[in-house]
Structure formats: structure tokens, C-alpha cells
Design a protein around this motif. Structure first.
Motif, short mmCIF file in Angstrom:
data_model
loop_
_atom_site.label_atom_id
_atom_site.label_comp_id
_atom_site.label_asym_id
_atom_site.label_seq_id
_atom_site.Cartn_x
_atom_site.Cartn_y
_atom_site.Cartn_z
N LEU A 18 26.81 38.74 35.74
CA LEU A 18 28.31 39.12 36.09
C LEU A 18 28.43 39.28 37.43
O LEU A 18 27.73 39.82 38.07
CB LEU A 18 28.26 40.47 35.16
CG LEU A 18 28.23 40.37 33.59
CD1 LEU A 18 28.78 41.79 33.01
CD2 LEU A 18 29.13 39.57 32.96
N ASP A 21 31.92 40.93 42.32
CA ASP A 21 33.45 41.18 42.30
C ASP A 21 34.02 41.95 41.18
O ASP A 21 35.12 42.80 41.12
CB ASP A 21 34.16 40.00 42.78
CG ASP A 21 33.73 39.66 44.22
OD1 ASP A 21 33.42 40.42 45.04
OD2 ASP A 21 34.08 38.41 44.64
N ASP A 22 33.67 41.24 39.96
CA ASP A 22 34.36 41.87 38.72
C ASP A 22 33.75 43.14 38.69
O ASP A 22 34.33 44.06 38.01
CB ASP A 22 33.82 40.86 37.65
CG ASP A 22 34.57 39.51 37.47
OD1 ASP A 22 35.33 39.26 38.26
OD2 ASP A 22 33.98 38.70 37.02
N GLU A 26 35.90 46.96 38.41
CA GLU A 26 35.78 47.93 37.39
C GLU A 26 35.22 49.46 37.75
O GLU A 26 35.08 50.29 36.92
CB GLU A 26 34.67 47.39 36.17
CG GLU A 26 35.33 46.39 35.47
CD GLU A 26 36.34 46.80 34.50
OE1 GLU A 26 36.53 47.86 33.98
OE2 GLU A 26 37.37 46.08 34.13
#
Length: 60
Positions: A18, A21-22, A26
């Protein structure tokens, strides 16, 4: 569209990377970009070639 490779982890499982940045969006990374604490994801197969991921806040 970003593509992520599926990798063999061991005999019984595979993994998908994953993007940091994502994870940063979060709030899962610290100020150094390292994963902060323990986190769990519920993965649900919803159809042919399609899954959803849901961050689980608490485990009973």
C-alpha cells in the motif's frame, strides 16, 4: 491508475504493498514516515477481481 504488484509472502499467503502517501492520509504513519502502532485491515472479496479494504479501529 497506480498498479501494485501481488507478491508471494510464504506458502499460504500473498501481499500487496500500500502506498505510503495513502497511509499518511489515513494518519497511520509517524513524522518519519514509519508505521505507527498496530493496525488491522478487514479484506472482503466482493466480486470477480474486486476486493474492499476496511481499517478496523478495534478488535473485540
Amino acid at each position: 491508475m497506480a498498479l501494485n504488484k501481488i507478491r508471494q509472502l510464504d506458502r499460504d499467503s500473498v501481499g500487496i504493498t500500500l502506498p505510503k502517501d495513502d497511509m499518511r492520509v489515513e494518519g497511520l504513519l509517524d513524522e518519519n514516515g514509519e508505521l505507527e502502532g498496530d493496525h488491522h485491515i478487514h479484506i472482503r472479496h466482493v466480486g470477480e477481481g474486486e476486493w474492499t479494504l476496511e481499517l478496523v479501529e478495534e478488535i473485540d
